[in-house]
Design an enzyme around this catalytic site. Structure first.
Site, PDB file in Angstrom:
ATOM      1  N   ILE A   1       0.831  -1.203   0.000  1.00 31.84           N
ATOM      2  CA  ILE A   1       0.000   0.000   0.000  1.00 31.84           C
ATOM      3  C   ILE A   1       0.866   1.254   0.000  1.00 31.84           C
ATOM      4  O   ILE A   1       0.358   2.362  -0.051  1.00 31.84           O
ATOM      5  CB  ILE A   1      -0.973   0.046   1.200  1.00 31.84           C
ATOM      6  CG1 ILE A   1      -0.237  -0.226   2.508  1.00 31.84           C
ATOM      7  CG2 ILE A   1      -2.122  -0.911   0.992  1.00 31.84           C
ATOM      8  CD1 ILE A   1      -1.113  -0.045   3.732  1.00 31.84           C
ATOM      9  N   GLY A   2       2.142   1.106   0.077  1.00 33.97           N
ATOM     10  CA  GLY A   2       2.986   2.305   0.041  1.00 33.97           C
ATOM     11  C   GLY A   2       4.444   1.933  -0.018  1.00 33.97           C
ATOM     12  O   GLY A   2       4.848   0.840   0.403  1.00 33.97           O
TER      13      GLY A   2
ATOM     14  N   GLY B   1       8.140   3.869   0.874  1.00 28.61           N
ATOM     15  CA  GLY B   1       8.769   5.091   1.371  1.00 28.61           C
ATOM     16  C   GLY B   1      10.264   4.911   1.389  1.00 28.61           C
ATOM     17  O   GLY B   1      10.781   3.862   1.014  1.00 28.61           O
ATOM     18  N   ALA B   2      10.936   5.980   1.840  1.00 31.50           N
ATOM     19  CA  ALA B   2      12.384   5.921   1.916  1.00 31.50           C
ATOM     20  C   ALA B   2      12.821   4.785   2.834  1.00 31.50           C
ATOM     21  O   ALA B   2      13.856   4.177   2.655  1.00 31.50           O
ATOM     22  CB  ALA B   2      12.920   7.242   2.436  1.00 31.50           C
ATOM     23  N   HIS B   3      12.005   4.490   3.823  1.00 32.34           N
ATOM     24  CA  HIS B   3      12.428   3.513   4.821  1.00 32.34           C
ATOM     25  C   HIS B   3      12.010   2.093   4.490  1.00 32.34           C
ATOM     26  O   HIS B   3      12.421   1.156   5.139  1.00 32.34           O
ATOM     27  CB  HIS B   3      11.870   3.868   6.198  1.00 32.34           C
ATOM     28  CG  HIS B   3      12.326   5.205   6.666  1.00 32.34           C
ATOM     29  ND1 HIS B   3      11.524   6.063   7.361  1.00 32.34           N
ATOM     30  CD2 HIS B   3      13.498   5.825   6.499  1.00 32.34           C
ATOM     31  CE1 HIS B   3      12.196   7.168   7.613  1.00 32.34           C
ATOM     32  NE2 HIS B   3      13.389   7.049   7.110  1.00 32.34           N
ATOM     33  N   GLY B   4      11.139   1.923   3.539  1.00 35.24           N
ATOM     34  CA  GLY B   4      10.755   0.571   3.210  1.00 35.24           C
ATOM     35  C   GLY B   4       9.358   0.500   2.617  1.00 35.24           C
ATOM     36  O   GLY B   4       8.684   1.505   2.428  1.00 35.24           O
TER      37      GLY B   4
ATOM     38  N   LYS C   1       8.210  -3.098   6.033  1.00 40.82           N
ATOM     39  CA  LYS C   1       9.433  -3.899   5.933  1.00 40.82           C
ATOM     40  C   LYS C   1      10.603  -2.940   5.751  1.00 40.82           C
ATOM     41  O   LYS C   1      10.687  -2.212   4.767  1.00 40.82           O
ATOM     42  CB  LYS C   1       9.337  -4.844   4.747  1.00 40.82           C
ATOM     43  CG  LYS C   1      10.536  -5.749   4.612  1.00 40.82           C
ATOM     44  CD  LYS C   1      10.345  -6.746   3.489  1.00 40.82           C
ATOM     45  CE  LYS C   1      11.655  -7.446   3.170  1.00 40.82           C
ATOM     46  NZ  LYS C   1      11.547  -8.252   1.960  1.00 40.82           N
TER      47      LYS C   1
ATOM     48  N   ASP D   1      11.505  13.432  10.176  1.00 41.28           N
ATOM     49  CA  ASP D   1      10.971  13.296   8.821  1.00 41.28           C
ATOM     50  C   ASP D   1       9.466  13.561   8.824  1.00 41.28           C
ATOM     51  O   ASP D   1       8.692  12.777   8.293  1.00 41.28           O
ATOM     52  CB  ASP D   1      11.306  11.909   8.253  1.00 41.28           C
ATOM     53  CG  ASP D   1      11.236  11.880   6.728  1.00 41.28           C
ATOM     54  OD1 ASP D   1      11.113  12.966   6.118  1.00 41.28           O
ATOM     55  OD2 ASP D   1      11.287  10.785   6.145  1.00 41.28           O
TER      56      ASP D   1
END
Ligand SMILES: *[C@@H]1O[C@H](CO)[C@@H](O)[C@H](O)[C@H]1NC(C)=O
Ligand SMILES: *[C@@H]1O[C@H](CO)[C@@H](O)[C@H](O)[C@H]1NC(C)=O
Ligand SMILES: *[C@@H]1O[C@H](CO)[C@@H](O)[C@H](O)[C@H]1NC(C)=O
Ligand SMILES: *[C@@H]1O[C@H](CO)[C@@H](O)[C@H](O)[C@H]1NC(C)=O
Ligand SMILES: *[C@@H]1O[C@H](CO)[C@@H](O)[C@H](O)[C@H]1NC(C)=O
Ligand SMILES: CC(=O)N[C@H]1CO[C@H](CO)[C@@H](O)[C@@H]1O
Length: 934
Positions: free
Chosen positions: A652-653, A655-658, A675, A772
């Protein structure tokens, strides 16, 4: 009659000009300038009085005898707005200092009319656009600072034609292109600061050697390439030379001229070739010399020994070979000698013992052999001795126990031998002691914990015997210990901070119940001992529980009655205490294989585990890895099932982090799973685990609830409550058709985020800085109540990649506070800035960098510009709110929230409100919310 009227007219004109109440034209110009500022600080507002005849008594103003304004100094006034063309009317101006304000927009070309200017300082603002060509008219300019703005374009050649210019500061902008080759015309130039433009490129012009008065040259953090010009040797007065972080190549030609005044030289992070120039020995005043990762090869020139003032010699991460020259011992002022990660060989010269002020000795990861000379152990000032990953040998002398400032002694992977001096620790400030993988014998010094600062104590892979010192309980700051031996003393239960304990492969016996008293113990390894009795329930329930940690202790067991059945069943490596358990069948193949292998090592086990899971379940590799290390955690299994083993269908998304997946475990329980990918194998980082545990304890209605987490070698899974309305970013910018968002919904979102952030900043201990904040990290539940996601994650990931030095700045472009644009320092004020940006987005429904903005503008500069030019809120607010704005109470509220946003995005962090103040100001904007609780 006609003549009379003309006369009267003339008279009235002259009385207008000469009466005491008429303001001079300079004063009129200043008042016009002020009209373009949205915030006018009290010292100006109270003194800039239109009824005066001259502005000479006004704040920030100085006049000459003829009442002309010669100096306008508004430094640090917190002015927000633009610098208008009216500045060109102040034609007598000699000094203009506007540094540290919130000026934005272009530098007006009319500034070129101020031809008497000697001192021009516009630094630390938001000026954008190019450096105007009109500067060529400022022929009297001596001091020009435009640093820390948002200027683009090239350095105009006309600047080099200003004859008296002594200081040119253009650092930390976004300038591009080369240094004009006519730079050599600047015969008076003393300081040239161009660092941090990222885009300045090309070769450094050799004519720079003609700037014979140059003292400071900062070209670091750019993209300069090519070879350093030989003419640098003509700069006899040069004191600071910084070329770090470019792409310079070739050999370094320095040191063949006279360079007695050179104090600092930084060549780090370039791709030079050849050796360190031996001529540098002539630069007798050199105090700091750094060439980290600069591509140098060959041996360290012995002429370095001529540098009697040298305090810092930092040459790590090159290809340096040969021996450490004993002449370095002559650099009597040296405090830091950093030569790690080279190919240095031979012995450490005993002459280094003459460095009586040395604090930091970092020689690790070389090919050094022999002993550390006794003379070095006697340097009383030593704080860091980092010599790991060499082939050093010999015994530790008694003298080393007298180093009372020693903080970090890391000797692992060498061949040190003999008995560790038994008085080590008595008189010490030791924080880290890592002797892993040497050949030490004898017993552990009994007083290691005497100094109480010890955090890491690693003695594994040696040949120690005896027992764990009984006063280990004094090590209250210990976070990691391994290789300890003997019985477990009861004092160990008082180790409040111990996170990691490795007692494996000793001959310890008795119960391990005492370990359950260590409050934060996360990683434990007691394998291959003779411990007995049940494994404490607390250890089993830890999310970090791994049954392999208890292997090879036939007397240990799991009490099935006290733990949940699934763990008991999955932990087939350790037998259940209750032999009547029905889970006997679970022991099956693995247990048998294990026994057959006897002293098999951990890796073999992991493999066995994998094979076992594969055979029994035929499941995907990913799940196998999870289950093999975790045992069966039922929630994890459900999540994996609900997402078909994290299948892309459930994403569902990203991002920079996973990647984020939706996990509909059952209709009443929908989760979001994030994740996280880790760099290298740092996922096991203990502080990281502790961090996540801390995050798990944080509860607030405006923070996304962390439900659970699982960590693996390369990735981690974090389980959150699912938010049906997605992110604020989706709602504002992505959904099609765009949902109409009434003002009160937006206001609620604004205040909810503020409450969540204030909680992180003020109610958490230690305070949590989000780092962030942006609409993608604000999730909306079914009632449009906002929940901040990802708090603490940026820091976690920093730790996970700590070994790979990166200059990446946490955060997202557009939301990063200006003071953080070039550093990684982060504090609450920077969250406030990002929050202010989110407010601006909520109000305007513009993206942080919106296609409708002029090039180079972000939402902060756009709103400031619009507001500065028009003070018309209608030009800023989302047009779908237009109808609501007809209601004057709504209009007033929006206006007040906009003011909060402007204050929160002040350039100077100290001028921003705290999140608590933000809440108060927002609540003031809406009387209905004043009673709301946080
Ligand atoms: C400046 O002062 C006047 C009166 O002294 C006040 O009405 C006005 O709001 C002030 N302006 C600002 C921007 O502070
Ligand atoms: C402005 O100056 C006039 C004349 O000196 C004075 O009467 C008036 O009080 C001043 N106004 C302010 C706001 O200080
Ligand atoms: C401007 O004013 C500040 C504060 O009054 C002062 O510290 C600074 O030296 C002045 N700058 C110049 C260039 O005169
Ligand atoms: C200022 O400069 C502009 C052009 O740069 C010129 O047109 C104008 O006449 C000048 N104004 C004054 C007051 O000198
Ligand atoms: C001690 O040195 C080791 C090895 O360089 C390093 O990883 C660690 O961060 C240092 N710790 C402290 C507290 O200085
Ligand atoms: C005096 C001096 O150095 N003049 C130089 C100024 O810059 C131009 C362009 O590079 C040169 O041609 C001049 O020699």
């Amino acid at each position: 009659m006609r003549h009379l009227s003309v006369l009267l007219l003339l008279l009235s004109f002259s009385s207008f000009f000469y009466s005491a109440s008429a303001l001079s034209s300079d004063g009129v110009a200043l008042l016009s300038l002020r009209r373009r500022w949205t915030s006018v600080p009290p010292p100006i507002n109270s003194t800039w009085n239109a009824s005066h005849s001259t502005p000479c008594s006004w704040g920030g103003i100085q006049c000459d005898h003829a009442h002309n304004v010669i100096s306008l100094n508004l430094s640090d006034y917190g002015i927000v707005g633009q610098l208008g063309p009216e500045i060109g009317h102040l034609t007598h101006l000699q000094k203009l200092a506007l540094l540290n304000n919130g000026f934005s927009g272009k530098i007006p070309p009319q500034l070129g009319n101020c031809t008497h200017l000697e001192h021009l300082d516009l630094s630390s603002n938001y000026f954008s656009g190019q450096i105007p060509d009109c500067f060529k008219n400022l022929l009297n300019l001596e001091y020009l600072s435009l640093s820390i703005n948002e200027l683009t374009g090239q350095i105009p050649e006309s600047l080099t034609q200003i004859p008296q210019l002594q200081l040119v500061e253009l650092s930390y902008n976004s300038l591009s292109g080369p240094i004009p080759s006519s730079i050599g015309n600047m015969s008076e130039l003393s300081l040239l600061y161009l660092q941090g433009n990222h885009l300045l490129s090309g070769e450094i012009p050799s004519s720079i050697g003609n700037c014979s008065k140059l003292k400071e040259l900062f070209l670091n953090q750019n993209q300069f390439e090519g070879v350093l010009p030989h003419t640098l040797n003509n700069l006899h007065d040069i004191v600071y030379l910084d070329f770090a972080d470019n792409a310079l190549r070739g050999t370094v030609p320095l040191g063949s001229g006279s360079c007695e005044n050179l104090f600092m030289l930084d060549l780090s992070n370039n791709v030079f070739s050849g050796g360190i120039p031996s001529g540098l020995g002539n630069c007798s005043g050199l105090t700091e010399f750094a060439a980290v990762n600069s591509g140098f090869s060959g041996s360290i020139p012995s002429s370095i020994g001529l540098l009697r003032s040298l305090s810092i010699l930092r040459l790590p991460e090159n290809h340096l070979s040969g021996k450490i020259p004993p002449e370095i011992g002559n650099c009597k002022s040296l405090t830091e000698l950093t030569l790690y990660s080279n190919q240095l060989e031979g012995e450490i010269p005993s002459e280094l013992g003459k460095l009586s002020e040395l604090q930091d000795l970092e020689l690790y990861s070389n090919h050094l052999t022999g002993e550390i000379p006794l003379s070095v152990w006697k340097i009383q000032s030593l704080e860091y001795i980092l010599v790991y990953n060499n082939s050093l040998s010999g015994e530790l002398p008694l003298e080393m126990t007298e180093l009372k400032y020693l903080k970090n002694i890391t000797l692992f992977n060498n061949h040190f031998s003999g008995v560790i001096p038994q008085t080590l620790g008595i008189n010490s400030s030791l924080v880290v002691l890592d002797f892993t993988n040497n050949k030490f014998t004898g017993i552990i010094p009994p007083n290691l914990c005497h100094g109480k600062q010890l955090r890491i104590l690693n003695l594994g892979l040696n040949q120690l015997r005896g027992s764990i010192p009984s006063n280990v309980g004094r090590c209250t700051t210990l976070t990691s210990a391994n290789g300890l031996i003997g019985e477990i003393p009861s004092g160990i239960g008082t180790l409040m901070n111990l996170l990691s304990l490795d007692l494996s492969r000793n001959n310890l016996n008795g119960s391990i119940q005492v370990l359950s008293q260590i409050p934060f113990l996360l990683e434990i390894n007691v394998s291959y001992n003779s411990f007995q009795g049940p494994i404490p329930k607390k250890l089993i329930e830890s999310p970090y529980y791994s049954s392999t940690a208890f292997l090879g202790n036939p007397g240990l067991c799991i009490s099935c009655s006290s733990s949940n059945g699934s763990i008991c069943k999955a932990s087939s490596y350790v037998k259940p205490c209750d032999e009547k358990s029905t889970h006997q069948k679970g022991l099956s193949k693995v247990k048998i294989a294990m026994i057959a292998l006897g002293s098999s090592i951990f890796v073999v086990f992991l493999l066995l585990g994998l094979v076992y899971m594969f055979v029994s379940g035929g499941k995907s590799k990913q799940e196998v890895e999870i289950s093999a290390k975790e045992g069966t955690t039922s929630l994890l299994n459900k999540v994996m099932e609900a997402t078909a083993n994290l299948s892309d269908r459930f994403i569902i998304g990203r991002g920079a982090h996973g990647v984020v997946y939706k996990a509909p475990v059952d209709p009443a329980q929908v989760f979001a799973v994030k994740k996280l990918a880790f760099a290298g194998n740092k996922g096991k980082n203990l502080s990281m685990v502790r961090e996540i545990q801390t995050l798990g304890k944080i509860r607030h209605r405006n923070l996304v609830k962390l439900e659970d987490f699982w960590l693996r070698k390369d990735f981690g899974l974090i389980l959150y409550t699912y938010m049906p309305n997605g992110s604020l970013h989706d709602v504002l910018h992505e959904k099609n058709p765009p949902p109409s968002l009434e003002w009160n919904v937006r206001y609620n979102i604004a205040i909810g985020i503020a409450h969540g952030l204030a909680y992180l900043h003020f109610d958490c201990d230690p305070p949590i800085v989000h780092r962030d904040i942006k609409p993608k990290n604000i999730l909306l539940d079914a009632d449009m109540e906002p929940h901040i996601a990802d708090f603490g994650i940026a820091k976690l990931l920093d730790q996970s990649s700590a070994s790979a030095p990166s200059i990446s700045v946490p955060g997202t472009i557009g939301y990063i506070a200006p003071e953080n644009a070039y550093t990684t320092a982060n504090n609450r004020e920077s969250d406030v800035y990002s929050y202010g940006v989110v407010l601006l987005e909520l109000i305007s429904r513009k993206k942080v960098v919106d296609p409708t903005f002029m090039e180079g503008m972000d939402i902060v500069s756009w709103v400031r510009t619009m507001w500065g030019q028009t003070e018309d809120i209608g030009k800023i607010v989302d047009s779908s709110l237009a109808n609501e704005l007809l209601d004057s109470t709504v209009l007033e509220q929006v206006n007040k929230v906009l003011q909060v946003a402007l204050r929160s995005t002040e350039k100077d962090p100290h001028k921003r409100p705290t999140m608590r103040q933000v809440i108060r100001q927002l609540e003031d904007a809406n009387p209905r919310t004043r009673s709301r609780k946080s």
